[in-house]
Design a protein around this motif. Structure first.
Motif, PDB file in Angstrom:
ATOM      1  N   THR A 196       0.855  -1.187   0.000  1.00 31.37           N
ATOM      2  CA  THR A 196       0.000   0.000   0.000  1.00 31.37           C
ATOM      3  C   THR A 196       0.894   1.241   0.000  1.00 31.37           C
ATOM      4  O   THR A 196       1.939   1.248   0.652  1.00 31.37           O
ATOM      5  N   PRO A 197       0.518   2.282  -0.733  1.00 36.26           N
ATOM      6  CA  PRO A 197       1.411   3.441  -0.860  1.00 36.26           C
ATOM      7  C   PRO A 197       1.417   4.391   0.338  1.00 36.26           C
ATOM      8  O   PRO A 197       2.321   5.204   0.467  1.00 36.26           O
ATOM      9  N   THR A 198       0.448   4.273   1.228  1.00 33.98           N
ATOM     10  CA  THR A 198       0.300   5.293   2.263  1.00 33.98           C
ATOM     11  C   THR A 198       0.927   4.935   3.605  1.00 33.98           C
ATOM     12  O   THR A 198       0.882   5.745   4.527  1.00 33.98           O
ATOM     13  N   VAL A 199       1.496   3.759   3.735  1.00 37.27           N
ATOM     14  CA  VAL A 199       2.095   3.360   5.013  1.00 37.27           C
ATOM     15  C   VAL A 199       3.470   2.746   4.798  1.00 37.27           C
ATOM     16  O   VAL A 199       3.839   2.388   3.681  1.00 37.27           O
ATOM     17  N   HIS A 200       4.194   2.650   5.879  1.00 38.10           N
ATOM     18  CA  HIS A 200       5.404   1.840   5.917  1.00 38.10           C
ATOM     19  C   HIS A 200       5.456   1.201   7.285  1.00 38.10           C
ATOM     20  O   HIS A 200       4.650   1.497   8.154  1.00 38.10           O
ATOM     21  N   SER A 201       6.392   0.302   7.483  1.00 38.76           N
ATOM     22  CA  SER A 201       6.473  -0.387   8.773  1.00 38.76           C
ATOM     23  C   SER A 201       7.784  -0.038   9.453  1.00 38.76           C
ATOM     24  O   SER A 201       8.717   0.471   8.831  1.00 38.76           O
ATOM     25  N   GLY A 202       7.868  -0.355  10.737  1.00 36.03           N
ATOM     26  CA  GLY A 202       9.115  -0.180  11.464  1.00 36.03           C
ATOM     27  C   GLY A 202      10.238  -0.997  10.858  1.00 36.03           C
ATOM     28  O   GLY A 202      11.416  -0.657  10.986  1.00 36.03           O
ATOM     29  N   LYS A 203       9.878  -2.066  10.158  1.00 36.95           N
ATOM     30  CA  LYS A 203      10.877  -2.917   9.508  1.00 36.95           C
ATOM     31  C   LYS A 203      11.731  -2.105   8.527  1.00 36.95           C
ATOM     32  O   LYS A 203      12.933  -2.341   8.406  1.00 36.95           O
ATOM     33  N   LEU A 204      11.145  -1.126   7.854  1.00 39.34           N
ATOM     34  CA  LEU A 204      11.888  -0.287   6.925  1.00 39.34           C
ATOM     35  C   LEU A 204      13.065   0.373   7.635  1.00 39.34           C
ATOM     36  O   LEU A 204      14.193   0.362   7.153  1.00 39.34           O
ATOM     37  N   PHE A 205      12.817   0.918   8.812  1.00 37.82           N
ATOM     38  CA  PHE A 205      13.863   1.627   9.535  1.00 37.82           C
ATOM     39  C   PHE A 205      14.891   0.663  10.127  1.00 37.82           C
ATOM     40  O   PHE A 205      16.084   0.966  10.166  1.00 37.82           O
ATOM     41  N   GLU A 206      14.428  -0.507  10.559  1.00 35.93           N
ATOM     42  CA  GLU A 206      15.360  -1.528  11.034  1.00 35.93           C
ATOM     43  C   GLU A 206      16.265  -1.990   9.902  1.00 35.93           C
ATOM     44  O   GLU A 206      17.470  -2.159  10.082  1.00 35.93           O
ATOM     45  N   TYR A 207      15.687  -2.198   8.727  1.00 41.96           N
ATOM     46  CA  TYR A 207      16.475  -2.586   7.566  1.00 41.96           C
ATOM     47  C   TYR A 207      17.486  -1.492   7.209  1.00 41.96           C
ATOM     48  O   TYR A 207      18.653  -1.781   6.924  1.00 41.96           O
ATOM     49  N   LEU A 208      17.046  -0.239   7.194  1.00 41.91           N
ATOM     50  CA  LEU A 208      17.965   0.863   6.869  1.00 41.91           C
ATOM     51  C   LEU A 208      19.173   0.872   7.796  1.00 41.91           C
ATOM     52  O   LEU A 208      20.295   1.128   7.360  1.00 41.91           O
ATOM     53  N   ALA A 209      18.956   0.586   9.070  1.00 41.96           N
ATOM     54  CA  ALA A 209      20.035   0.619  10.053  1.00 41.96           C
ATOM     55  C   ALA A 209      21.113  -0.423   9.775  1.00 41.96           C
ATOM     56  O   ALA A 209      22.253  -0.254  10.204  1.00 41.96           O
ATOM     57  N   THR A 210      20.794  -1.476   9.026  1.00 40.16           N
ATOM     58  CA  THR A 210      21.794  -2.510   8.734  1.00 40.16           C
ATOM     59  C   THR A 210      22.817  -2.059   7.707  1.00 40.16           C
ATOM     60  O   THR A 210      23.910  -2.604   7.649  1.00 40.16           O
ATOM     61  N   GLY A 211      22.443  -1.094   6.862  1.00 43.30           N
ATOM     62  CA  GLY A 211      23.335  -0.674   5.786  1.00 43.30           C
ATOM     63  C   GLY A 211      23.337  -1.618   4.595  1.00 43.30           C
ATOM     64  O   GLY A 211      24.156  -1.482   3.691  1.00 43.30           O
ATOM     65  N   ILE A 212      22.425  -2.563   4.577  1.00 40.70           N
ATOM     66  CA  ILE A 212      22.319  -3.539   3.486  1.00 40.70           C
ATOM     67  C   ILE A 212      21.250  -3.044   2.508  1.00 40.70           C
ATOM     68  O   ILE A 212      20.210  -2.536   2.931  1.00 40.70           O
ATOM     69  N   PRO A 213      21.481  -3.189   1.201  1.00 40.77           N
ATOM     70  CA  PRO A 213      20.481  -2.736   0.227  1.00 40.77           C
ATOM     71  C   PRO A 213      19.114  -3.371   0.467  1.00 40.77           C
ATOM     72  O   PRO A 213      19.016  -4.548   0.822  1.00 40.77           O
ATOM     73  N   ILE A 214      18.088  -2.580   0.252  1.00 42.38           N
ATOM     74  CA  ILE A 214      16.709  -3.021   0.422  1.00 42.38           C
ATOM     75  C   ILE A 214      16.048  -3.113  -0.941  1.00 42.38           C
ATOM     76  O   ILE A 214      16.198  -2.214  -1.771  1.00 42.38           O
TER      77      ILE A 214
END
Length: 185
Positions: free
Chosen positions: A83-101
């Motif tokens: 869905t275009p209007t939300v994101h999850s906390g997982k996005l920010f956890e993934y960003l913190a790893t420095g690994i491509p998403i």
């Protein structure tokens, strides 16, 4: 490619667009990719994995330390937000790893906005298997150091702005919680 979390068959958190895109890839590309799904697969999502030719590993729940070790060993983290209007906390956890998403998400939505701002990965629409396959090829080329590959270079300041600590502090400021003296409770 690693996904961490619960999988459902509903369009918001379904792995089906990713799995279907893998199936459509030429075997020479598909066979280079192993996808790990760490966490629970809801009963309605289990049939989505049946008969797939792609290399898929379902680990079920793992202790947190072991799950994070799998993330750290990955070349790419899979995010499924339909869905275009939300994101999850997982996005920010993934960003913190420095690994491509690789985010399978509608174009122009919140997830894409954050990934463009942070330069944290690739987005492909759930209804565009060719774009998903193309993103996987770009990520593979980047991870394997292919000449001319699109570089992965997240913006550290933008990623830091997405940290839980910073976002909590901004929320506290916005709601005036930092303006009130401590009550000793």
């Amino acid at each position: 490619v690693t996904y961490l979390g619960t999988l459902y068959a509903n369009p918001v958190y379904s792995p089906q667009p990713y799995l279907d895109a893998l199936e459509r890839m030429p075997p020479s590309w598909r066979d280079r990719i192993e996808t790990r799904f760490i966490g629970r697969v809801a009963a309605d999502a289990a049939p989505l994995f049946a008969g797939r030719r792609a290399r898929i590993l379902q680990t079920g729940f793992l202790p947190q330390r072991e799950a994070f070790r799998h993330l750290e060993q990955s070349h790419c983290l899979l995010l499924l937000i339909g869905t275009p209007t939300v994101h999850s906390g997982k996005l920010f956890e993934y960003l913190a790893t420095g690994i491509p998403i690789l985010a399978i998400t509608p174009r122009g939505g919140e997830v894409e906005r954050v990934l463009v701002e942070t330069r944290g990965g690739w987005c492909a629409a759930p209804d565009d298997p060719a774009a998903i396959g193309h993103a996987l090829q770009e990520i593979y080329d980047c991870a394997s150091g292919q000449p001319g590959a699109r570089p992965f270079a997240p913006d550290p300041d933008s990623v830091a702005a997405c940290s839980r600590e910073r976002l909590t502090l901004e929320l506290a400021r916005a709601t005036g919680l930092l303006d009130h003296p401590k009550t000793g409770d």
